[in-house]
Design an enzyme around this catalytic site. Structure first.
Site, mmCIF file in Angstrom:
data_model
loop_
_atom_site.group_PDB
_atom_site.id
_atom_site.type_symbol
_atom_site.label_atom_id
_atom_site.label_comp_id
_atom_site.label_asym_id
_atom_site.label_seq_id
_atom_site.Cartn_x
_atom_site.Cartn_y
_atom_site.Cartn_z
ATOM 1 N N ARG A 92 0.824 -1.229 0.162
ATOM 2 C CA ARG A 92 0.042 0.021 -0.048
ATOM 3 C C ARG A 92 0.801 1.199 -0.019
ATOM 4 O O ARG A 92 0.539 2.392 -0.488
ATOM 5 C CB ARG A 92 -0.902 -0.011 1.088
ATOM 6 C CG ARG A 92 -1.881 -1.145 1.389
ATOM 7 C CD ARG A 92 -2.812 -0.751 2.718
ATOM 8 N NE ARG A 92 -3.021 0.536 2.963
ATOM 9 C CZ ARG A 92 -4.014 1.099 2.377
ATOM 10 N NH1 ARG A 92 -4.754 0.412 1.536
ATOM 11 N NH2 ARG A 92 -4.301 2.365 2.679
ATOM 12 N N CYS A 116 -7.408 -3.889 2.861
ATOM 13 C CA CYS A 116 -6.414 -4.801 3.046
ATOM 14 C C CYS A 116 -6.892 -5.577 4.238
ATOM 15 O O CYS A 116 -7.749 -5.259 4.797
ATOM 16 C CB CYS A 116 -4.946 -4.214 3.216
ATOM 17 S SG CYS A 116 -4.853 -3.323 4.715
ATOM 18 N N VAL A 326 -6.954 2.337 15.745
ATOM 19 C CA VAL A 326 -6.134 2.967 14.619
ATOM 20 C C VAL A 326 -7.048 2.078 13.177
ATOM 21 O O VAL A 326 -7.247 2.842 12.470
ATOM 22 C CB VAL A 326 -4.892 2.715 14.503
ATOM 23 C CG1 VAL A 326 -4.039 3.380 13.177
ATOM 24 C CG2 VAL A 326 -4.317 3.662 15.621
ATOM 25 N N ARG A 396 7.958 -9.423 4.484
ATOM 26 C CA ARG A 396 7.620 -7.859 4.212
ATOM 27 C C ARG A 396 8.345 -6.944 5.154
ATOM 28 O O ARG A 396 8.836 -5.741 4.744
ATOM 29 C CB ARG A 396 6.471 -7.621 4.230
ATOM 30 C CG ARG A 396 5.469 -8.290 3.078
ATOM 31 C CD ARG A 396 3.991 -7.589 3.030
ATOM 32 N NE ARG A 396 4.019 -6.396 3.308
ATOM 33 C CZ ARG A 396 3.327 -5.481 4.268
ATOM 34 N NH1 ARG A 396 2.227 -6.203 4.554
ATOM 35 N NH2 ARG A 396 3.189 -4.408 4.341
HETATM 36 C C1 UD1 Z 1 1.418 3.761 8.501
HETATM 37 C C2 UD1 Z 1 2.528 2.407 8.616
HETATM 38 C C3 UD1 Z 1 1.632 1.430 9.205
HETATM 39 C C4 UD1 Z 1 1.172 1.873 10.785
HETATM 40 C C5 UD1 Z 1 0.333 3.053 10.436
HETATM 41 C C6 UD1 Z 1 -0.242 3.658 11.902
HETATM 42 C C7 UD1 Z 1 3.814 2.817 6.740
HETATM 43 C C8 UD1 Z 1 4.504 2.544 5.587
HETATM 44 N N1 UD1 Z 1 2.991 2.056 7.506
HETATM 45 O O1 UD1 Z 1 0.689 3.329 7.483
HETATM 46 O O2 UD1 Z 1 2.802 0.378 9.407
HETATM 47 O O3 UD1 Z 1 0.315 0.713 11.000
HETATM 48 O O4 UD1 Z 1 1.186 4.173 9.679
HETATM 49 O O5 UD1 Z 1 0.713 3.695 12.510
HETATM 50 O O6 UD1 Z 1 4.568 4.019 7.374
HETATM 51 N N2 UD1 Z 1 -6.747 7.150 7.167
HETATM 52 C C9 UD1 Z 1 -7.981 7.513 6.439
HETATM 53 N N3 UD1 Z 1 -7.573 8.424 5.093
HETATM 54 C C10 UD1 Z 1 -6.553 8.757 4.978
HETATM 55 C C11 UD1 Z 1 -5.360 8.202 5.459
HETATM 56 C C12 UD1 Z 1 -5.585 7.293 6.633
HETATM 57 O O7 UD1 Z 1 -9.141 7.609 6.894
HETATM 58 O O8 UD1 Z 1 -6.585 9.265 3.724
HETATM 59 C C13 UD1 Z 1 -7.036 6.492 8.326
HETATM 60 C C14 UD1 Z 1 -6.307 4.794 8.107
HETATM 61 O O9 UD1 Z 1 -7.588 4.200 7.727
HETATM 62 C C15 UD1 Z 1 -6.102 4.576 9.548
HETATM 63 C C16 UD1 Z 1 -5.595 5.995 10.035
HETATM 64 O O10 UD1 Z 1 -6.018 6.813 9.034
HETATM 65 O O11 UD1 Z 1 -7.391 4.292 10.285
HETATM 66 C C17 UD1 Z 1 -4.223 5.955 10.200
HETATM 67 O O12 UD1 Z 1 -3.514 5.602 8.959
HETATM 68 P P1 UD1 Z 1 -2.250 6.033 8.583
HETATM 69 O O13 UD1 Z 1 -1.379 6.762 9.618
HETATM 70 O O14 UD1 Z 1 -2.367 6.813 7.081
HETATM 71 O O15 UD1 Z 1 -1.425 4.703 7.969
HETATM 72 P P2 UD1 Z 1 -0.674 4.301 6.840
HETATM 73 O O16 UD1 Z 1 0.204 5.558 6.589
HETATM 74 O O17 UD1 Z 1 -1.144 3.609 5.732
#
Ligand code: UD1
Length: 417
Positions: A92, A116, A326, A396
């Site tokens: 992702r 996912c 989260v 991974r």
């Molecule tokens: C990153 C990490 C992952 C970790 C996560 C939370 C990397 C490559 N991955 O994932 O290992 O588990 O942070 O610490 O660094 N959300 C939305 N809209 C958005 C973006 C996020 O609703 O546009 C929500 C997500 O569904 C989730 C929360 O925000 O519930 C946090 O997600 P996010 O911090 O963006 O996680 P990742 O960057 O995908």
């Protein structure tokens, strides 16, 4: 296909070196797209997600060369602006090319990641940020297409602190015209490293590590040269391995400041943790005390350590509650832990864990990256043999984990299924 076979019950002892942080390397690799030159990133772990990121850079026209633990990326020529479905669905974090491509080429096409195993994980906040910078976003046949005549600085307010969203917008605003502010930014240490990396390339970013980041756009960036920070999630996984096996480990590269939430909860659980020159010494107690945790964005308890902490609480002397705030579907390891004799029930966003004295080995199946680590930990502490299958998830994010654990005395091997 391989599986990991563990004969549990050995108290781990010795020293282990933590590898470079997967979640720091990925944005750094994509940040090299911002500069038309040759960058070098060192302390890069050999992981499947990193190989996927390199494949994506190659698809876009950048060349990559591995020399020992360094990766040289030449992004002088960008020949494609498209991140295809096949790569995005395996990782992702591929969506992190959107910001750099948009800033450098004014155009990006990236497959929508979709769901996912651990939840829906939308990217609406990333897209809202790009739109605020003046990009036109369209969705077409499963792809996000972003276009701009030139990004302009803006005030971006995230609905929730998003790690990927903050990183994507940092990379885009670094080359936008004028000033940008990102409010409600994520504060993870990996974001601080990305901001430091961008600043070393010539960007002007202040406030990374706080909820308000100020970016003054610049017109071009130099190539990147950096060594990656240690992986705090891998470090935390070894810390819990020491705690669960009544072991005594020096986890080299573990940094208390980046691990405060985990360290505090482990201390409450009766684990002894002491800083040493280049790491943390962790000594497991005779019996663990039950402790409740609630995951949240940094500096809160990391969701990426939730499964491992739950495995530890499965052996505590009493009842604990683990709340996941989260991601909505991050309890798939519960059924597998139950196969090992854990007493856990799910109550909405929480799991209630009645600690048992002993886990018992069984065949189990990994469902995602951190769930695989939790099953390995449980297997290390369980009596008899545990077989963990579907370990491609593990590869991974954990570099040579079975070799590192074997070096600490664990009876563990990777065998063909
Ligand atoms: C990153 C990490 C992952 C970790 C996560 C939370 C990397 C490559 N991955 O994932 O290992 O588990 O942070 O610490 O660094 N959300 C939305 N809209 C958005 C973006 C996020 O609703 O546009 C929500 C997500 O569904 C989730 C929360 O925000 O519930 C946090 O997600 P996010 O911090 O963006 O996680 P990742 O960057 O995908």
């Amino acid at each position: 296909m391989h599986k990991i076979v563990i004969k549990g019950g050995v108290a781990l002892a010795g020293e282990v070196q933590v590898s470079g942080a997967k979640n720091a390397v990925l944005p750094l690799l994509f940040a090299t797209l911002l500069s038309a030159g040759q960058s070098e990133i060192c302390n890069v772990p050999a992981l499947r997600d990193i190989a996927t990121a390199e494949a994506l850079l190659n698809t876009l026209g950048a060349t990559t060369l591995r020399v020992d633990d360094c990766c040289r990326i030449d992004a002088t020529k960008i020949q494609s602006i498209e991140a295809p479905y096949d790569l995005v669905r395996t990782m992702r974090a591929s969506v992190l090319v959107l910001g750099p491509l948009l800033a450098r080429c004014g155009h990006a096409r990236v497959s929508l990641p979709g769901g996912c195993a651990i939840g829906a994980r939308p990217i609406d906040q990333h897209l809202k940020g790009f739109e605020a910078l003046g990009a036109k976003i369209t969705l077409d046949h499963g792809y996000v297409e972003a276009q701009t005549e030139g990004l302009r600085g803006a005030h971006i307010m995230f609905d929730m602190p998003t790690v990927g969203g903050t990183e994507n917008l940092l990379m885009a605003t670094a080359l936008a015209e004028g000033d940008s502010i990102i409010e409600n930014a994520a504060r993870e240490p990996e974001i601080v490293q990305l901001a430091e990396a961008l600043n070393s390339m010539g960007a002007k970013i202040e406030g990374a590590g706080t909820a308000r980041i100020h970016i003054q756009g610049v017109s071009s960036l130099q190539p990147l040269n950096i060594s990656v920070m240690p992986d705090r999630i891998e470090a935390g996984t070894f810390m819990i391995a020491a705690a669960m096996t009544k072991g005594n480990l020096l986890v080299r590269g573990a940094c208390q400041q980046d691990q405060e939430a985990l360290v505090q909860k482990m201390l409450e659980a009766g684990v002894s943790i002491d800083p040493e020159q280049d790491g943390l010494r962790v000594i497991g107690p005779h019996r663990l005390t039950p402790v409740d945790i609630r995951t949240s964005a940094f500096p809160g308890f990391p969701t990426d350590m939730q499964a491992q902490f739950m495995a530890m609480m499965a052996l505590a002397d009493g009842t604990s509650r683990v709340s996941e705030n989260v991601f909505e579907n991050r309890f798939m390891h519960v059924c597998e832990l139950q196969r090992l004799g854990a007493d856990i029930s799910i109550d909405g966003h929480s799991a209630v864990i009645h600690g048992v004295k002993q886990l018992r080995g069984a065949p189990v199946m990994a469902t995602d990256l951190r769930a695989s680590a939790c099953l390995i930990l449980a297997g290390l502490a369980a009596e008899n043999t545990t077989e963990v299958s579907r370990i491609y998830h593990l590869d991974r994010g954990y570099e040579r984990i079975e070799e590192k654990l074997a070096g600490l005395g664990a009876n563990i091997e990777r065998v063909p299924e």
